[in-house]
Design an enzyme around this catalytic site. Structure first.
Site, PDB file in Angstrom:
ATOM      1  N   CYS A   1      47.720  14.739  19.764  1.00 42.67           N
ATOM      2  CA  CYS A   1      46.450  14.104  20.129  1.00 42.67           C
ATOM      3  C   CYS A   1      45.551  15.025  20.953  1.00 42.67           C
ATOM      4  CB  CYS A   1      46.722  12.819  20.903  1.00 42.67           C
ATOM      5  SG  CYS A   1      45.306  11.679  20.890  1.00 42.67           S
TER       6      CYS A   1
ATOM      7  N   ASP B   1      52.124   3.582  26.390  1.00 42.87           N
ATOM      8  CA  ASP B   1      51.822   4.689  27.294  1.00 42.87           C
ATOM      9  C   ASP B   1      52.016   4.197  28.729  1.00 42.87           C
ATOM     10  OD1 ASP B   1      51.063   7.151  28.233  1.00 42.87           O
ATOM     11  OD2 ASP B   1      49.094   7.155  27.279  1.00 42.87           O
TER      12      ASP B   1
END
Length: 228
Positions: free
Chosen positions: A6, A141
């Protein structure tokens, strides 16, 4: 093991990730040190193979804005980095005829004063997301002080993995499609996978030289460690 690299900001980094075997590359449209524009992403996605997922990370709740960025940037998936809003998910799914893969982030708080209560809230949030058929995957996350994403902080992988399996099996009878993020690096991703048992992993800062600039060596090491 599905692997997403990412926070790409250049064609060079995205292509290196693809060549190293990444299944997906991500681009941060949300406010961040790694934020990119539609024009930047369009220039990158045009050079990537069709087989690779191109994921935009969005914090907005404006469906039109996300639809525009997805369509103009050649994205195949939208990662919603915000509190779950079923109407937003359904609107985006319908706008692309169900073809857009939607990844919903669910944050796990690291500094909750009451861990039992926080775990119950996390389980409830996961179950709510799993009940929405338009969600393709959940990304977990770490969060601290109400902030999640880009923190580079790990969490108790074994504990949270068990919570997710409990939620997923209760909802569908099988483990959910969960992408693990937060504090992952080439040095710890194998242990994290063993403890958490995710469907996929997501990394940004763990393979960087500086914010938005990937380290090709660490990137390749990360993918190799995750796969092996």
């Amino acid at each position: 093991m599905w692997v997403k690299i990412c926070a790409n900001t250049s064609s060079e980094d995205a292509l290196t990730a693809v060549e190293a075997g990444a299944d997906a590359v991500g681009f941060v449209f949300a406010p961040s040190k790694r934020q990119v524009t539609t024009e930047q992403v369009t220039a990158i996605t045009g050079k990537l193979p069709a087989s690779v997922e191109k994921v935009g990370v969005f914090a907005s709740d404006d469906a039109f804005e996300i639809e525009r960025d997805v369509a103009c940037s050649g994205l195949t998936a939208a990662q919603l980095h915000r509190a779950f809003k079923p109407d937003l998910v359904r609107t985006l799914s319908n706008a692309f005829g169900g073809e857009l893969k939607i990844i919903q982030t669910v944050a796990y708080s690291l500094d909750a004063a009451d861990r039992v209560r926080a775990d119950k809230a996390f389980l409830a949030a996961v179950r709510e997301v799993l009940a929405e058929r338009s969600v393709w995957a959940i990304l977990v996350d770490a969060a601290k002080s109400g902030v999640s994403g880009g923190l580079g902080l790990a969490f108790d992988w074994k504990h949270v993995g068990a919570l997710l399996r409990e939620a997923g099996e209760a909802e569908s009878g099988q483990p959910p499609r969960v992408i693990m993020a937060g504090g992952l690096r080439p040095e710890n991703v194998a242990a994290a996978i063993a403890d958490f048992a995710p469907w996929g992993v997501d990394v940004a800062s763990g393979v960087e030289i500086s914010a938005g600039k990937k380290d090709p060596v660490r990137l390749r090491q990360f993918i190799a460690a995750a796969r092996n």
